[in-house]
Design an enzyme around this catalytic site. Structure first.
Site, mmCIF file in Angstrom:
data_model
loop_
_atom_site.group_PDB
_atom_site.id
_atom_site.type_symbol
_atom_site.label_atom_id
_atom_site.label_comp_id
_atom_site.label_asym_id
_atom_site.label_seq_id
_atom_site.Cartn_x
_atom_site.Cartn_y
_atom_site.Cartn_z
ATOM 1 C CB SER A 114 -2.689 2.472 75.892
ATOM 2 O OG SER A 114 -1.831 1.398 75.742
ATOM 3 C CG ASP A 157 4.403 -0.742 75.332
ATOM 4 O OD1 ASP A 157 5.400 -1.349 74.922
ATOM 5 O OD2 ASP A 157 3.416 -0.497 74.617
HETATM 6 O O1 PMV Z 1 2.170 -1.805 72.478
HETATM 7 P P1 PMV Z 1 3.101 -2.105 71.341
HETATM 8 O O2 PMV Z 1 2.400 -2.245 70.045
HETATM 9 O O3 PMV Z 1 4.258 -1.198 71.332
HETATM 10 O O4 PMV Z 1 3.721 -3.565 71.593
HETATM 11 C C1 PMV Z 1 4.286 -3.923 72.797
HETATM 12 C C2 PMV Z 1 5.326 -4.960 72.637
HETATM 13 C C3 PMV Z 1 4.881 -6.416 72.485
HETATM 14 O O5 PMV Z 1 6.065 -7.172 72.725
HETATM 15 C C4 PMV Z 1 4.388 -6.695 71.073
HETATM 16 C C5 PMV Z 1 3.794 -6.817 73.463
HETATM 17 C C6 PMV Z 1 4.268 -6.908 74.903
HETATM 18 O O6 PMV Z 1 3.401 -6.988 75.797
HETATM 19 O O7 PMV Z 1 5.485 -6.937 75.147
#
Ligand code: PMV
Length: 327
Positions: A114, A157
């Site tokens: 996303s 991300d």
């Molecule tokens: O979007 P993901 O599933 O890669 O997770 C992001 C990392 C987390 O630390 C779990 C959430 C965040 O906002 O940092």
């Protein structure tokens, strides 16, 4: 027409703990998401997702007027929001646009699909409208869009796929761009189990609120691991990394974000000779990573024999980029 491309990402250390102010280490991988944006007559915005075979037409009030498939609203709305946010940011009224998203990145598996879609959309649309945004603005836009969806994301991300490379991230900023003399060989295994990162971030938020002392003890250890990993990577001393990954996985289990599917793949990787293995991203399913050099082929076979799918990919230093722009 403008085409922008964003990489995917993996988190090597510190996911979840990064939400409440710890450091985390992440890097971009060469699984692209491309967004093509072009001018269309009228004032509607047409969004298409090639892989998911979805198409929707949004009117100037944001209403989804024509669409195919039940998943259209949930899948296409965030892409429309990225388009609409960019136009508002540039103080433009909605104009006719067609936006096509193409991606091989599995959705909801912790690989940043996303974030990749958001940063590529903002980059392509702003360039199409003759106001290309800086990396800082693209990151800010994608981070605010993510905040509308999840309660309290860290922004890791969005920062990773915007700037690219191997980064240490903390409190909304990149603490360091790491340029190791050699990179660890990381294998990504997908459990195939889609889950919502928001649910697991919520679970950890409740733990932090209900058992602050327990959380804080674990978070201190996680910070220590992230710092040691950062130092080891910076000087290319990779021997220690595997055991740091194993230690990090234990802490993720303690805060309740691992899952039996993930742990099956992690044990399979370790017993085939991986130097270390852990979940990556939000947990609860999604993907795991394993570090392996001369045992890489056995580790891949073992992950697949246990029901996982190995995603072939390697490190890329590039963040989001406009790869083609012509009128
Ligand atoms: O979007 P993901 O599933 O890669 O997770 C992001 C990392 C987390 O630390 C779990 C959430 C965040 O906002 O940092």
């Amino acid at each position: 027409m403008v085409i922008a491309s964003s990489p995917a990402k993996i988190i090597l250390f510190g996911e979840h703990f990064v939400v409440a102010g710890n450091s985390a280490i992440s890097m971009t991988i060469d699984l692209p998401t491309t967004v093509t944006a072009e001018i269309m007559d009228g004032k509607h915005v047409q969004i298409e997702s090639t892989e998911l075979k979805l198409r929707g037409l949004f009117n100037p009030n944001g209403g989804l007027e024509e669409f195919n498939g039940d998943a259209a609203e949930a899948t296409l709305r965030p892409i429309y929001e990225a388009v609409s946010f960019t136009m508002r940011h540039l103080r433009r009224p909605q104009s006719g646009l067609r936006v096509i998203v193409e991606s091989d990145v599995p959705i909801g598996m912790g690989l940043g699909s996303s974030a990749a879609t958001a940063v590529a959309t903002v980059s392509a649309v702003s360039r199409l409208l003759d106001h290309p945004l800086s990396k800082e603005e693209v990151f800010e836009a994608a981070y605010s869009l993510e905040r509308m969806v999840h309660g309290r994301p860290s922004g890791i991300d969005q920062a990773t796929v915007t700037y690219g490379g191997l980064i240490s991230y903390r409190n909304g900023t990149i603490e360091a761009q790491l340029t190791p003399p050699r990179h660890p060989n990381l294998i990504i295994g997908n459990t195939g189990k889609r889950r919502s990162t928001g649910d697991f971030v919520g679970k950890v938020t409740r733990l932090r609120r209900d058992e602050p002392e327990k959380y804080s003890k674990i978070a201190t250890q996680a910070q220590n691991i992230a710092e040691r990993a950062r130092n080891a990577l910076s000087i290319g001393q990779l021997d220690e990394l595997g055991s740091l990954m194993d230690d990090n996985q234990k802490l993720l289990e303690m805060i309740g974000v691992s899952s039996p599917d993930l742990e099956r793949l992690i044990s399979a990787a370790r017993s085939a000779g991986a130097q270390g293995a852990k979940l990556t991203g939000g947990g609860g399913g999604g993907c795991m990573i394993a570090m392996a050099d001369h045992t890489a082929a056995e580790v891949c076979r073992s992950i697949e024999a246990t029901g996982g799918r190995v995603l072939p990919s390697t490190f890329t230093p590039f963040g989001v980029q406009v790869i083609q722009a012509k009128r």
